[in-house]
Design a protein around this motif. Structure first.
Motif, PDB file in Angstrom:
ATOM      1  N   GLN A 119      -1.289  -4.416   9.059  1.00 39.65           N
ATOM      2  CA  GLN A 119      -0.179  -3.661   8.195  1.00 39.65           C
ATOM      3  C   GLN A 119       1.052  -3.888   8.961  1.00 39.65           C
ATOM      4  N   ASN A 143       0.948  -1.203   0.071  1.00 34.46           N
ATOM      5  CA  ASN A 143      -0.095   0.124   0.030  1.00 34.46           C
ATOM      6  C   ASN A 143       0.811   1.166   0.103  1.00 34.46           C
ATOM      7  N   THR A 191       5.362  -2.718   7.974  1.00 34.86           N
ATOM      8  CA  THR A 191       6.167  -1.668   7.120  1.00 34.86           C
ATOM      9  C   THR A 191       7.437  -2.568   6.907  1.00 34.86           C
ATOM     10  N   ALA A 218       3.283   0.471   3.627  1.00 31.13           N
ATOM     11  CA  ALA A 218       3.261  -0.680   4.461  1.00 31.13           C
ATOM     12  C   ALA A 218       2.661  -1.834   3.489  1.00 31.13           C
ATOM     13  N   THR A 229      -0.059  -4.831   3.257  1.00 32.93           N
ATOM     14  CA  THR A 229      -1.477  -4.920   3.944  1.00 32.93           C
ATOM     15  C   THR A 229      -2.045  -6.152   3.669  1.00 32.93           C
TER      16      THR A 229
END
Length: 82
Positions: free
Chosen positions: A31, A14, A33, A19, A21
């Motif tokens: 989520q 995303n 990262t 991140a 998802t």
């Protein structure tokens, strides 16, 4: 105990959230990262509920590339400057 185990390949990147998802049953998104993955984190959390998932991934794919720090100095040849 995590809600589910999910392969990183099944997650979506995303751009807005920066991140990876995955849909949560509550309607929001789990989520995680790239920075968290680089640190070895494997838990993706949902910001709207208490559920979380375990992300299955190859940590080497997200490891920092430190090879430039391991380079040996090149043999230097003397140069004559006129």
């Amino acid at each position: 105990m995590s809600y589910d185990d999910v392969e990183i390949e099944d997650m979506q990147w995303n751009e807005e959230l920066q991140a990876y998802t995955y849909p949560c049953p509550c309607g929001d998104l789990f989520q995680i990262t790239k920075e968290e993955l680089k640190l070895g984190e494997e838990i993706a959390r949902c910001p709207s509920c208490s559920l979380y998932i375990t992300v299955i991934y190859n940590a080497e794919d997200f490891a920092e590339n430190n090879s430039k720090n391991n380079l040996q100095p090149q043999n230097r040849q003397p140069v004559t400057v006129a």
